[in-house]
Scaffold this active site. Structure first.
Site, short mmCIF file in Angstrom:
data_model
loop_
_atom_site.label_atom_id
_atom_site.label_comp_id
_atom_site.label_asym_id
_atom_site.label_seq_id
_atom_site.Cartn_x
_atom_site.Cartn_y
_atom_site.Cartn_z
CG PHE B 119 -2.75 0.02 1.16
CD1 PHE B 119 -2.97 -1.40 0.45
CD2 PHE B 119 -3.03 1.11 1.33
CE1 PHE B 119 -4.44 -1.07 0.16
CE2 PHE B 119 -4.48 1.46 1.06
CZ PHE B 119 -4.82 -0.17 0.58
CD GLN B 240 -5.23 10.41 2.74
OE1 GLN B 240 -5.85 9.97 2.86
NE2 GLN B 240 -3.80 10.53 2.65
CG HIS B 242 -7.97 8.19 -2.33
ND1 HIS B 242 -7.42 7.45 -3.68
CD2 HIS B 242 -8.26 7.53 -1.48
CE1 HIS B 242 -7.35 5.62 -3.68
NE2 HIS B 242 -7.28 6.01 -1.95
CG LEU B 252 -11.98 5.41 -3.04
CD1 LEU B 252 -10.73 6.28 -3.49
CD2 LEU B 252 -12.19 5.21 -1.49
CD GLU B 255 -2.70 4.53 -1.12
OE1 GLU B 255 -3.34 4.80 -1.84
OE2 GLU B 255 -1.92 3.51 -0.51
NE ARG B 286 -5.01 6.92 0.25
CZ ARG B 286 -5.95 5.85 1.02
NH1 ARG B 286 -6.88 6.75 2.03
NH2 ARG B 286 -5.99 4.71 1.03
CG HIS B 353 -10.26 9.24 0.50
ND1 HIS B 353 -11.04 8.70 0.26
CD2 HIS B 353 -9.34 8.69 1.67
CE1 HIS B 353 -11.26 7.80 1.02
NE2 HIS B 353 -9.95 6.86 1.40
NE ARG B 398 -6.68 8.45 6.06
CZ ARG B 398 -6.76 6.56 5.33
NH1 ARG B 398 -6.08 5.74 5.43
NH2 ARG B 398 -7.74 7.52 4.31
#
Lengths: 84, 594
Positions: B119, B240, B242, B252, B255, B286, B353, B398
């Site tokens: 990730f 954040q 995304h 969305l 990820e 991100r 996001h 994050r």
């Protein structure tokens, strides 16, 4: 035609856990307002009882397993998704 | 009419992952727990989390909690509190295995261990190479988690109040929280929940923006409740983006796409992340990837007729892998972008996001505020967990998979803290007289309103304004202008009118109450953002660019501190970042490169 209270309750239960369902259901409510037959209302209520992924699987056509007698509303939702 | 009073040991507001992890801990200990939720628990927004839960199990490759700790500190752009980050990363394997034992259907390796995927931002050996750390249940991890937690809560007799909207905290003359008021949608009546403690687990306020991956229910209700009760909101300027929201839809794409090998390409077909992040490439954090995408678009290398999006390419993964590991991505492509991702790339843009800020807490979930010279003085009886809170483990940005981890670790920690402090044996503090009056007066104003604007009109203007002035592209002048505009909208929001004044299931009234909460979150965001004169993590401002003195625009000397925004007086305060972990050496700040 739905009563104001029935429409409000329906509108609230169209608030879902993820955006995809929100968007499709919002499109449906915008297009139809309170113009749902009793049968359509019953079918939509049944579908809204499902969890979000189960509902999305049906709307997206990922599965054809859905509650009995909701077939017309499933097709309406699928049309709402694809004809945008 | 006197209000109905419900009495519980603990009242949890919100039935997402954090709320239900906490309520489960409390219910298992035999405490009387009520959970209030606007929607049925398994329809909370946690259900949308796709990618996984970050934990250094090391099932696929060498990993340990300190690598995870390092990645999270670096990912936070050194705004995260290192004590909280150490706590979270150390607890991670424990909460994952606990969830496994509760019945969570994690994906498996052939040897039966939990499958883990890479990730963005997660690495081994301090940034040397990507590491598979995300524990997932296909691309429906949040869904599986919610169902597991809900079933366990029902088994342990947690009491759910569904289609109830919490309105306001009840504080006594000493400032302690002794309960909460809530509106039952079915009847339109306001009731009092008298409790030894209240836990805010209401999620984020992503609907303050026009382009957002968040569900419509994410209206920041806990933030509004806290702000109206005189509690500051921390680091609300950090939102954040995304990197992979579907262009023109907001939906969305997990990820996990990039974890499985999807590639971001510009209009020339170039894998541009290789230039910006030679080691992590498409798997950089991100905020970094979003910034690079923005750069490509601004420099004329965006895709499409208007050059305003980036192409996410999964075609080389093959249909079988896509349908097995990323089935939702295939459907989203078909239904929201008219694209078959097996055959062609999908248009994506950075999209709002996740809210990094929230109600300030310590690692036990206790809400803390500055008082008498102490930056983190505890408010008795009040906890906050999950996206509604700011503990702060995410800092200015994050890492993917750390949100579900945050829910589990701090939901559980808050529950354990209450159990350890012998909540069961404590008595309820008395309710103040007329404890519901404030909430009733807010509803009364709406019921008597006439001639004002409708809630949705004001909310839509707010969203457009926030998108323009506090979105991914920030300039000082635009943010300053945004403050004036948001404050003007706040005045309009004080004079909302309802078309429908009925009581039973009056969604117009509920939406008006939500607008009040959105306003608090938006003011906190806009004012905090305009005040922060640097670029850090997700708060990237054109005016504060990369210089030798301030690498990537980050100014640690003046701005390595947490923002605290108070609704009363619309004022700001600041408190220091905790750079001291619990047991290990601090990770000193350096320029973030990948």
């Amino acid at each position: 035609m739905l009563s104001d209270v029935d429409l409000s309750r329906l509108r609230w239960r169209c608030r879902r856990g993820f955006l995809e369902n929100d968007l499709v259901l919002e499109r449906l409510l915008s297009a139809r307002g309170n113009q749902f037959t009793d049968d359509e209302h019953t079918q939509l209520k049944t579908l809204l009882e499902l969890d979000d992924n189960a509902l999305w699987d049906i709307i997206a056509g990922r599965t054809n397993e859905f509650p009995a007698d909701t077939s017309p509303m499933v097709q309406t939702l699928r049309d709402t998704l694809t004809k945008h | 009419m006197a209000q109905t009073i419900h009495k519980y040991d603990a009242v949890v507001v919100g039935a997402g992952g954090a709320g239900m992890r906490c309520s489960l801990q409390l219910a298992k200990a035999g405490l009387r727990v009520a959970v209030l939720s606007k929607v049925f628990p398994t329809r909370s927004h946690t259900v949308a989390a796709q990618g996984g839960i970050g934990a250094s199990l090391g099932n696929m490759d060498e990993d340990n909690w300190h690598y995870h700790f390092y990645d999270t500190v670096k990912g936070s752009d050194w705004l995260g509190d290192q004590d909280a980050i150490e706590f979270m990363c150390r607890e991670a394997p424990k909460v994952v295995y606990e969830l496994e034992h509760m019945g969570m259907p994690f994906d498996r390796n052939p040897d039966g261990t939990i499958y883990q995927r890479p990730f963005g931002g997660h690495s081994a050996k301090y940034g040397e190479k990507p590491v598979p750390r995300a524990c997932a249940a296909a691309d429906r991890t949040g869904h599986a988690m919610l169902h597991t937690l809900y079933q366990n809560n029902v088994r342990n007799k947690t009491q759910f109040f569904v289609e109830w909207m919490a309105l306001d905290l009840i504080r006594d003359s000493e400032g302690d929280v002794v309960g909460v008021t809530a509106l039952e949608m079915e009847t339109g009546e306001v009731a009092i929940f008298h409790a030894k403690c209240v836990l805010l687990a209401t999620g984020g306020a992503g609907r303050i923006f026009a382009a957002s991956t968040n569900a419509f229910i994410n209206t920041g209700d806990g933030l509004g409740m806290a702000a109206r009760a005189g509690i500051p909101l921390e680091d609300m300027e950090f939102w954040q983006f995304h990197p992979t929201g579907v262009h023109n839809a907001g939906v969305l794409l997990t990820e996990g796409c990039r974890g499985e090998g999807a590639i971001l390409r510009n209009k020339n077909g170039e894998r541009f992340m290789e230039r910006y992040a030679p080691k992590l490439k498409d798997l950089a954090p991100r905020d970094f990837v979003s910034r690079c995408m923005d750069q490509e678009i601004k420099e004329g290398r965006g895709c499409g007729p208007n050059g305003d999006y980036i192409a996410l390419d999964l075609t080389h993964l093959g249909g079988e892998t896509i349908m097995k590991r990323l089935p939702s991505v295939h459907e989203i492509g078909k239904n929201f972008a008219n694209v078959d991702v097996i055959k062609e790339p999908i248009p994506v843009v950075p999209t709002i996001h996740y809210q990094m800020g929230g109600v300030p807490t310590n690692i036990h979930g206790q809400v803390v505020v500055p008082k008498n010279g102490t930056p983190n003085s505890i408010i008795n009886g009040l906890y906050a967990i999950g996206e509604a809170s700011c503990v702060s483990v995410h800092g200015a940005n994050r890492l993917g998979t750390n949100s579900l981890l945050d829910l589990l670790v701090f939901g559980r920690a808050a529950g354990n803290h209450l159990i350890d402090t012998a909540l069961a044996s404590k008595t309820h503090k008395p309710l103040p007289q007329n404890a519901a009056d404030y909430s009733l007066s807010r509803i009364d104003v709406l019921d008597k309103s006439s001639g004002g604007e409708y809630p949705q009109d004001v909310a839509n203007d707010l969203r457009k304004t926030m998108q323009t002035h506090a979105g991914v592209f920030r300039t000082q002048a635009s943010m300053d202008e945004g403050v004036s505009k948001v404050l003007a909208i706040d005045e309009r929001a004080k004079h909302l009118s309802l078309k429908d004044k009925s009581k039973i299931f009056n969604t117009a009234r509920i939406e008006a109450l939500e607008v009040a909460n959105l306003m608090e979150a938006a003011k906190a965001t806009m004012v905090s953002a305009a005040a922060r004169k640097e670029s850090r993590g997700a708060h990237t401002v054109d005016d504060y660019g990369d210089t030798p003195e301030h690498p990537l625009g980050r100014n640690d000397v003046e701005w390595m501190k947490h923002t605290l925004w108070y609704s009363e007086g619309n004022r700001l305060d600041y408190k220091p970042v905790n750079l001291k972990p619990l047991t290990v050496e601090s990770i000193p700040p350096v320029k973030r490169t990948f």
